[in-house]
Design a protein around this motif. Sequence first.
Motif, PDB file in Angstrom:
ATOM      1  N   VAL A  70      20.391  37.174  23.975  1.00  0.00           N
ATOM      2  CA  VAL A  70      21.409  37.397  25.002  1.00  0.00           C
ATOM      3  C   VAL A  70      21.455  36.250  26.012  1.00  0.00           C
ATOM      4  CG1 VAL A  70      21.347  39.906  24.774  1.00  0.00           C
ATOM      5  CG2 VAL A  70      19.833  38.772  26.445  1.00  0.00           C
ATOM      6  N   THR A  71      20.353  35.539  26.170  1.00  0.00           N
ATOM      7  CA  THR A  71      20.325  34.457  27.160  1.00  0.00           C
ATOM      8  C   THR A  71      21.013  33.191  26.662  1.00  0.00           C
ATOM      9  OG1 THR A  71      18.174  33.582  26.426  1.00  0.00           O
ATOM     10  CG2 THR A  71      18.155  35.354  28.070  1.00  0.00           C
ATOM     11  N   ASP A  72      21.440  33.194  25.405  1.00  0.00           N
ATOM     12  CA  ASP A  72      22.095  32.016  24.816  1.00  0.00           C
ATOM     13  C   ASP A  72      23.524  31.842  25.317  1.00  0.00           C
ATOM     14  OD1 ASP A  72      22.620  29.904  22.793  1.00  0.00           O
ATOM     15  OD2 ASP A  72      23.880  31.446  21.886  1.00  0.00           O
ATOM     16  N   VAL A  73      24.128  32.912  25.802  1.00  0.00           N
ATOM     17  CA  VAL A  73      25.574  32.928  26.050  1.00  0.00           C
ATOM     18  C   VAL A  73      25.879  32.896  27.544  1.00  0.00           C
ATOM     19  CG1 VAL A  73      27.723  34.195  25.645  1.00  0.00           C
ATOM     20  CG2 VAL A  73      25.904  34.233  23.919  1.00  0.00           C
ATOM     21  N   VAL A  74      26.854  32.075  27.919  1.00  0.00           N
ATOM     22  CA  VAL A  74      27.363  32.036  29.296  1.00  0.00           C
ATOM     23  C   VAL A  74      28.845  32.383  29.259  1.00  0.00           C
ATOM     24  CG1 VAL A  74      27.676  30.662  31.384  1.00  0.00           C
ATOM     25  CG2 VAL A  74      25.689  30.252  29.909  1.00  0.00           C
ATOM     26  N   PHE A  75      29.250  33.278  30.154  1.00  0.00           N
ATOM     27  CA  PHE A  75      30.638  33.719  30.247  1.00  0.00           C
ATOM     28  C   PHE A  75      31.291  33.067  31.470  1.00  0.00           C
ATOM     29  CE2 PHE A  75      28.164  37.006  28.163  1.00  0.00           C
ATOM     30  CZ  PHE A  75      28.930  37.310  27.059  1.00  0.00           C
ATOM     31  N   PHE A  76      32.534  32.630  31.295  1.00  0.00           N
ATOM     32  CA  PHE A  76      33.270  31.973  32.377  1.00  0.00           C
ATOM     33  C   PHE A  76      34.586  32.703  32.622  1.00  0.00           C
ATOM     34  CE2 PHE A  76      30.621  28.747  30.439  1.00  0.00           C
ATOM     35  CZ  PHE A  76      30.123  28.037  31.519  1.00  0.00           C
ATOM     36  N   GLY A  77      34.959  32.775  33.895  1.00  0.00           N
ATOM     37  CA  GLY A  77      36.231  33.400  34.220  1.00  0.00           C
ATOM     38  C   GLY A  77      36.627  33.132  35.651  1.00  0.00           C
ATOM     39  N   VAL A  78      37.535  33.969  36.140  1.00  0.00           N
ATOM     40  CA  VAL A  78      38.115  33.804  37.467  1.00  0.00           C
ATOM     41  C   VAL A  78      37.907  35.075  38.271  1.00  0.00           C
ATOM     42  CG1 VAL A  78      40.216  33.295  38.771  1.00  0.00           C
ATOM     43  CG2 VAL A  78      39.899  32.297  36.494  1.00  0.00           C
ATOM     44  N   ALA A  79      37.324  34.930  39.462  1.00  0.00           N
ATOM     45  CA  ALA A  79      37.325  36.015  40.451  1.00  0.00           C
ATOM     46  C   ALA A  79      38.667  35.945  41.157  1.00  0.00           C
ATOM     47  CB  ALA A  79      36.180  35.833  41.436  1.00  0.00           C
ATOM     48  N   THR A  80      39.446  36.999  41.048  1.00  0.00           N
ATOM     49  CA  THR A  80      40.849  36.934  41.462  1.00  0.00           C
ATOM     50  C   THR A  80      40.998  37.237  42.950  1.00  0.00           C
ATOM     51  OG1 THR A  80      41.169  39.221  40.737  1.00  0.00           O
ATOM     52  CG2 THR A  80      41.671  37.472  39.148  1.00  0.00           C
ATOM     53  N   ASN A  81      40.697  36.228  43.755  1.00  0.00           N
ATOM     54  CA  ASN A  81      40.861  36.322  45.212  1.00  0.00           C
ATOM     55  C   ASN A  81      42.172  35.677  45.637  1.00  0.00           C
ATOM     56  OD1 ASN A  81      38.214  37.145  44.908  1.00  0.00           O
ATOM     57  ND2 ASN A  81      37.516  36.143  46.756  1.00  0.00           N
ATOM     58  N   GLN A  82      42.674  36.114  46.784  1.00  0.00           N
ATOM     59  CA  GLN A  82      43.877  35.502  47.338  1.00  0.00           C
ATOM     60  C   GLN A  82      43.615  34.045  47.710  1.00  0.00           C
ATOM     61  OE1 GLN A  82      44.857  36.060  51.417  1.00  0.00           O
ATOM     62  NE2 GLN A  82      47.001  36.507  51.010  1.00  0.00           N
ATOM     63  N   ARG A  83      44.448  33.167  47.199  1.00  0.00           N
ATOM     64  CA  ARG A  83      44.412  31.751  47.590  1.00  0.00           C
ATOM     65  C   ARG A  83      45.811  31.331  48.035  1.00  0.00           C
ATOM     66  NH1 ARG A  83      43.588  28.028  44.229  1.00  0.00           N
ATOM     67  NH2 ARG A  83      42.526  26.567  45.627  1.00  0.00           N
ATOM     68  N   THR A  84      46.675  31.012  47.088  1.00  0.00           N
ATOM     69  CA  THR A  84      48.030  30.604  47.456  1.00  0.00           C
ATOM     70  C   THR A  84      49.095  31.539  46.892  1.00  0.00           C
ATOM     71  OG1 THR A  84      48.386  29.169  45.530  1.00  0.00           O
ATOM     72  CG2 THR A  84      47.248  28.196  47.424  1.00  0.00           C
TER      73      THR A  84
ATOM     74  N   ARG B   7      47.245  45.796  40.032  1.00  0.00           N
ATOM     75  CA  ARG B   7      47.284  45.594  38.576  1.00  0.00           C
ATOM     76  C   ARG B   7      46.312  44.518  38.114  1.00  0.00           C
ATOM     77  NH1 ARG B   7      51.094  43.589  35.839  1.00  0.00           N
ATOM     78  NH2 ARG B   7      52.199  42.471  37.477  1.00  0.00           N
ATOM     79  N   LEU B   8      46.085  43.521  38.939  1.00  0.00           N
ATOM     80  CA  LEU B   8      45.276  42.371  38.543  1.00  0.00           C
ATOM     81  C   LEU B   8      43.791  42.721  38.573  1.00  0.00           C
ATOM     82  CD1 LEU B   8      45.168  39.305  37.885  1.00  0.00           C
ATOM     83  CD2 LEU B   8      45.053  38.915  40.362  1.00  0.00           C
ATOM     84  N   PRO B   9      43.075  42.621  37.451  1.00  0.00           N
ATOM     85  CA  PRO B   9      41.633  42.898  37.471  1.00  0.00           C
ATOM     86  C   PRO B   9      40.890  41.948  38.407  1.00  0.00           C
ATOM     87  CG  PRO B   9      42.462  42.854  35.216  1.00  0.00           C
ATOM     88  CD  PRO B   9      43.562  42.332  36.089  1.00  0.00           C
ATOM     89  N   SER B  10      39.757  42.395  38.902  1.00  0.00           N
ATOM     90  CA  SER B  10      38.953  41.568  39.805  1.00  0.00           C
ATOM     91  C   SER B  10      38.367  40.345  39.100  1.00  0.00           C
ATOM     92  CB  SER B  10      37.817  42.393  40.411  1.00  0.00           C
ATOM     93  OG  SER B  10      38.300  43.242  41.416  1.00  0.00           O
ATOM     94  N   PHE B  11      38.246  40.416  37.785  1.00  0.00           N
ATOM     95  CA  PHE B  11      37.716  39.295  37.003  1.00  0.00           C
ATOM     96  C   PHE B  11      38.516  39.183  35.722  1.00  0.00           C
ATOM     97  CE2 PHE B  11      35.070  37.749  33.506  1.00  0.00           C
ATOM     98  CZ  PHE B  11      34.558  36.555  34.022  1.00  0.00           C
ATOM     99  N   LEU B  12      38.890  37.949  35.368  1.00  0.00           N
ATOM    100  CA  LEU B  12      39.524  37.665  34.084  1.00  0.00           C
ATOM    101  C   LEU B  12      38.719  36.575  33.387  1.00  0.00           C
ATOM    102  CD1 LEU B  12      43.308  37.592  35.090  1.00  0.00           C
ATOM    103  CD2 LEU B  12      42.177  39.338  33.709  1.00  0.00           C
ATOM    104  N   GLY B  13      38.305  36.833  32.157  1.00  0.00           N
ATOM    105  CA  GLY B  13      37.479  35.880  31.430  1.00  0.00           C
ATOM    106  C   GLY B  13      38.308  34.894  30.632  1.00  0.00           C
ATOM    107  N   HIS B  14      37.824  33.652  30.546  1.00  0.00           N
ATOM    108  CA  HIS B  14      38.576  32.667  29.763  1.00  0.00           C
ATOM    109  C   HIS B  14      37.726  31.856  28.784  1.00  0.00           C
ATOM    110  CE1 HIS B  14      37.109  29.488  32.447  1.00  0.00           C
ATOM    111  NE2 HIS B  14      37.619  30.108  33.488  1.00  0.00           N
TER     112      HIS B  14
END
Length: 281
Positions: A85-99, A106-113
Amino acid sequence: MKRYPSLPTVSDAPRNLLSGHLWLLERIDGWHLRFRMEESGLLRFGDRETVYDDPESLPIGYAHAVRHVRERFDRAAFRSAVDDVTDVVFFGVATNQRTIEYDWDRLPSFLGHDVWSENAGSFRPPDAAEAIFERLGLDPVNAFERERHARDFDPESYAVPSSAWYDGPAAGVVVRNKTGGRGVIRGAERSASVDQETGSDDPVEAVTAHMDREQLARIKTRIEGRGDPVTVDALAERAFETFLRERHQLVARNGGGRTLEAIRSELLDRSRTFLDDVDAS
């Protein structure tokens, strides 16, 4: 923990990006978030620059996304899918207000990419990454198009589509191919100097308008959906995380320690009044 590479514009990316079949993903206007699961089952998180031993140590604006991942990530399914399990790293976006003012409900707090394998030394292809996030209980970044042949794609004439998460154009499009190539076509960005709901630059004033009874009721329903007790402290804490997420720009401009404590105090009072009214009805 693997750091995510910088994302060039499509015009600056290597020429082999536009080869084979492409995935066109919505660029989400949020904060970079990565995580990995330790053998113990603990999820260890990092932003773009720093990895944190304790999830509570991340900047406070990440709290909603960290909670979202910790509650939804299927550890048992992950263990059954990989040898280490330690082999894998997950990347995504914490969906905070920016611009962009997304439809936060509707928008999940995290979206993985992206999903990285340390042993393989590579990212999984976009179709595999999408399936992995879905299997493990997390939402992947949405795709505008899948498997579009590169010969049919002209980035110079490509118009950025409308976002899936609010009524307006996306922040951009991330172009991916199956061999790890990636680049971005950026959309227009926007910003506001005051809170849209109150016309004020005071985040404590904005609490009254933004965290109304309807919003508190939605948060209460989410807590109940987890099977957790709805206490004043629990409701206020999740309301605090939600407010920091959805009004981050306002808080960032005026969010010193005293301001954050004032916001917490106001949300405690509002949560207590709200639950008293619910109990009395």
